[in-house]
Design an enzyme around this catalytic site. Structure first.
Site, short mmCIF file in Angstrom:
data_model
loop_
_atom_site.label_atom_id
_atom_site.label_comp_id
_atom_site.label_asym_id
_atom_site.label_seq_id
_atom_site.Cartn_x
_atom_site.Cartn_y
_atom_site.Cartn_z
CG HIS A 1 -0.38 -21.09 -44.62
ND1 HIS A 1 0.54 -22.01 -44.20
CD2 HIS A 1 0.19 -20.48 -45.71
CE1 HIS A 1 1.60 -21.97 -45.01
NE2 HIS A 1 1.42 -21.04 -45.93
CG HIS B 1 -2.06 -24.25 -46.42
ND1 HIS B 1 -2.57 -23.17 -47.09
CD2 HIS B 1 -0.81 -24.40 -46.90
CE1 HIS B 1 -1.66 -22.70 -47.94
NE2 HIS B 1 -0.58 -23.45 -47.85
CD GLU C 1 1.70 -17.65 -48.55
OE1 GLU C 1 2.13 -17.78 -49.70
OE2 GLU C 1 1.41 -18.62 -47.83
CD GLU D 1 5.04 -18.34 -47.67
OE1 GLU D 1 5.39 -18.72 -48.81
OE2 GLU D 1 4.17 -18.91 -46.99
MN MN Z 1 5.13 -20.62 -49.63
MN MN Z 2 2.75 -20.42 -47.49
#
Ligand code: MN
Ligand code: MN
Length: 296
Positions: A158, A166, A191, A274
């Site tokens: 995101h 986000h 991620e 991530e």
């Molecule tokens: Mn995360």
């Molecule tokens: Mn994330």
């Protein structure tokens, strides 16, 4: 557009988040309480001068994401647990979001973990302004499949913006055909989730994470502490004198999102790595990896 100062804040948050992963990872062992790892890692982030962008997530085996221990949580790590350790730090709203997966009691990483980690690393190597979002997904899916696993199709990376975890774009773990391109000035988290299950998550029970989603003035004291970022029920006990009342009110409000635990549909095991990326004219920063590259 990002100012030089904004980029510095992204980098500081990234360093602290990266160090917090190293610190917290070493606490995760057989028999240790999840709550202890979450509390100590969160304290580490704060002690180092950042704020928490969301509660430390410790999601185990078929839980892909969004579990944080409650206060006095009884859960402990067991041998061979596949633990997604995901944390977020911010400086003045500039967020670093990063995760690793740990297999409790095993020195060697299994191929499930490596598939996700390698997918992320392949994206790091290929990142540049102009790279299509669909192409990022393709790199992730192809890498994970080359190890014989599936990406999770309904979880994404995101975009990040100031005080928003986000924001805007979602970055899929497969090629969704998106022609949108990576641009200078963007910040985002990538991620890759890999699984030996179906490749989809479903919503499970409440994972002790909450977020105000509208009319923040109704929860003034919460908003002053955590803004509109996710927070945990544990923090309410830490920060307020009447925690039960507040939690009760939050749980009953339709202005508050109660994050469900995201679980693999066929109970497959899930791995996730991530990192946070910041794209400037001069550099491609992977803020949580302490590296930066020149654009190719
Ligand atoms: Mn995360
Ligand atoms: Mn994330």
């Amino acid at each position: 557009m990002l100012s030089e100062d904004d980029v510095k804040k992204y980098l500081r948050a990234g360093l602290i988040a990266s160090d917090a992963i190293t610190y917290g990872k070493n606490l995760i062992n057989e028999g240790v309480a999840l709550e202890e790892v979450a509390e100590e890692t969160e304290a580490y982030i704060i002690k180092n001068g950042a704020k928490l962008a969301f509660p430390v997530n410790l999601s185990i085996n078929d839980e892909a994401a969004h579990y944080t221990p409650s206060r006095n949580d009884k859960r402990k790590f067991n041998k061979n647990d596949i633990v997604k350790f995901d944390l977020g730090a911010h400086i003045d709203g500039f967020i670093a979001d990063t995760a690793v997966t740990i297999e409790v009691g095993n020195e060697m990483e299994s191929s499930l973990l490596i598939s996700s980690e390698r997918a992320l690393y392949n994206v790091v190597q290929r990142m540049r302004p102009g790279l299509r979002i669909g192409e990022i997904g393709k790199i992730i899916e192809e890498t994970i499949k080359s190890f014989g696993f599936r990406p999770i199709y309904n979880l994404t990376g995101h975009e990040l913006s100031r005080n928003v975890l986000h924001a805007g774009l979602s970055i899929p773990n497969y090629d969704d055909g998106s022609m949108v391109e990576v641009e200078i000035g963007m910040a985002f988290a990538i991620e890759p989730f890999s699984t030996d299950g179906s490749g989809y998550v479903k919503e499970g029970s409440f994972g002790n994470i909450l977020q105000i989603i509208r009319d923040p003035e109704e929860f003034n004291e919460i908003y002053e502490n955590y803004g509109m970022l996710p927070f945990s029920t544990r923090w309410i006990y830490r920060d307020f004198s009447n925690p039960e009342n507040i939690i009760d009110k939050l749980l009953r409000s339709n202005k508050v999102y109660k994050f469900p635990i995201l679980k693999e549909r066929r109970k497959g095991k899930v791995a996730q790595f991530e990192h946070t990326f910041v794209i400037t004219k001069e550099r491609i920063y992977v803020t949580t990896m302490k590296i930066h590259r020149n654009p190719i």
